[in-house]
Design a protein around this motif. Sequence first.
Motif, short mmCIF file in Angstrom:
data_model
loop_
_atom_site.label_atom_id
_atom_site.label_comp_id
_atom_site.label_asym_id
_atom_site.label_seq_id
_atom_site.Cartn_x
_atom_site.Cartn_y
_atom_site.Cartn_z
N ASN A 147 0.61 -1.11 -0.16
CA ASN A 147 0.07 -0.13 0.06
C ASN A 147 0.92 1.36 -0.01
N ASP A 148 0.37 2.40 -0.41
CA ASP A 148 1.12 3.76 -0.69
C ASP A 148 1.74 4.19 1.06
N LEU A 149 1.33 3.80 1.80
CA LEU A 149 1.76 4.23 3.29
C LEU A 149 3.18 3.40 3.44
N PHE A 150 3.41 2.22 2.84
CA PHE A 150 4.58 1.69 2.91
C PHE A 150 5.77 2.49 2.35
N TYR A 151 5.33 2.98 1.03
CA TYR A 151 6.52 3.70 0.19
C TYR A 151 6.71 5.16 0.87
N ARG A 152 5.45 5.60 1.64
CA ARG A 152 5.61 6.92 2.17
C ARG A 152 6.64 6.84 3.40
N ALA A 153 6.65 5.72 4.09
CA ALA A 153 7.46 5.18 5.19
C ALA A 153 8.78 5.06 4.77
N CYS A 154 9.14 4.47 3.61
CA CYS A 154 10.47 4.42 3.04
C CYS A 154 10.94 5.74 2.82
N ASP A 155 10.04 6.67 2.07
CA ASP A 155 10.57 8.21 1.87
C ASP A 155 10.92 8.73 3.09
N GLU A 156 10.19 8.58 4.23
CA GLU A 156 10.64 9.26 5.55
C GLU A 156 11.89 8.94 6.17
N LEU A 157 11.99 7.47 6.22
CA LEU A 157 12.94 6.79 6.79
C LEU A 157 14.21 6.90 5.81
N GLY A 158 14.30 7.15 4.83
CA GLY A 158 15.41 7.22 4.16
C GLY A 158 15.83 5.53 3.50
#
Length: 612
Positions: A355-366
């Motif tokens: 889901n899109d929130l997975f990729y948002r988390a990767c964006d935020e975590l680096g």
Amino acid sequence: MMRLLRNTVFSLLVGTGLAYPGSDDRQAPVKHPRAAGYSPKEPPLTTPWTDKVGTDPWPEYPRPQLQRAQWQNLNGIWQYQNASSLAAVQNPPFGQDLAQEVLIPSCLESGLSGIQGSYMLYSWFSTSFEVPSDWNGQSILLNFGAVDYEATVFVNGKKAGFHRGGYFRFSLDVTRFLKAGQENEFGIWQSVWIEPVPTNHVSQLDIDGNMDGQLNMTVHTSAANTTSSALVVVKDGDNIVATHRGPTNRPFQFKVDSPSLWSPDSPKLYNITVKLGEDKVQSYTGFRTIAKGTVDGVVRPLLNGEFIFMFGTLDQGFWPDGIYTPPTKEAMVYDLEMLKRLGFNMVRKHIKVENDLFYRACDELGLLVIQDMPAMRPLQSKALPNCGSETLLPDEAQQAEFTRQLEVLINQHKSFPSIATWIIYNEGWGQITSYYPEFELTDLVRQLDPTRLIDSTTGWYDHGAGDFSDNHHYSDPQCGTPFYSTASSPYDDTRIGFQGEFGGIGNNVSIEHLWNDQAAINTINQTYELDLSLEAWNYRSHVLLSELQNQIRLYSCSGGVWTQTTDVEGEVNGLMTYDRRLSRVDEDQWKSDIQSLYDAAAARTNKTMAAS
């Protein structure tokens, strides 16, 4: 434009795996008695989040790159009924309670769904909801995060839409199917929600910010064949750093002065607001440039103009309580935070789209993401009358559908800053060998998204397409080396030398950490290597990571993928067990070994780089 009355109740009927051939004009009969109540089933294994799910799962807004202030989450208790017969397919159960209650979003095979079935091929789902009165005069969009594999949606006894593709979101404008003042009828594994929009509204944002501060955007709208203008505001926190008015439905560019660049070490994100008439959506981006180039005579992946050694895990994304659906966002992010804590700068999302929130988390975590295209089929064969066998490969129609869904994957995910590489084929699964479709598919992906690298064939069969010369070898690595296994291909020095999979060493655990199914337990001995203790497992991990480090120092290794983040059914080679309750890693040792990989890569480079 329809005006909706206060507290009007609407109900939604969804068939999965169905393409209903009958009339679209049936009226809803009187409701029947309630379905059997929801309660989660006891799965063969739980996680620390199993009991935290409740009946209001995934309350977060599901689409962080196109977010609206007004929305209503439809997740929760729905009704479910098996439709695995021709009669059931041809007779949608309008206006009646279905047989059981089910938790949405969840896979029907999971304990959290309340069903925990097997071979759930065709299903009906139904729910009811109220439309807020302050949405009057607007269109109503019905949004699905993902439905596996096909979905036919009915509203008020009428077919509102059909979608194929089990990993991709879709939206339907259901306004014309709703009736004010009366009740209406309308393998869901991701969130479902509704939102009000004006007639002409933003339907998709394509956003790419590069290291020079150039923002490349396309504001797609529901009026796709017309051009209007949209106002774009870019913020760093509360500070406006750029504004621009650009045309809709075609690309435009503008500059942000001296942006802080996104990288695993500094995952800086900028908020973006887009206004189109009465429609206002929130999004974000990170400024970074992903490329390949020659560094000291070796072709390397580049981030913001410098060689980056990409090192991560094979991440299958399975959960014992939710199967494909993580029990909560907290649980999903827990895996990513563990990887980041150990020093990984990348994750390979393996033949699954999250889901899109997975990729948002990767964006935020680096965390850089290497994103697989889900395979059509694993390597399969059928027996022939002469006692031989024939590999099963896609026919023309199946290949065309694979190509279509590859396009959807790219278009729906190309704005996430963390995604660095697209993978087309994994280990030959569904890869036609009578000709080499990976070349034309690579060209297609390059056309859709020229800002990323492409790993056309990870593992095999490699005929020279794409940016990577990618080797799979268990347990020890063979990364950019002058030696290789016959299952893979020799290193091609015109492309990036990469270890697409290695490791895979296992350590068996007690039954309370295993998927308690005998068929799965029986496959544990198929693990590439079994180590009898955690001490032995960590020792062997150190040996293999040291071997990879040597290949970085001596040869042309530019990155690697360790198998894997967690155990899954029948596999005990994860950094964590399947239930996430036991970590195998000696954290100090792993942090040191991973840093040694980066240090070895840095020692191989100088400032002489040529991007290509």
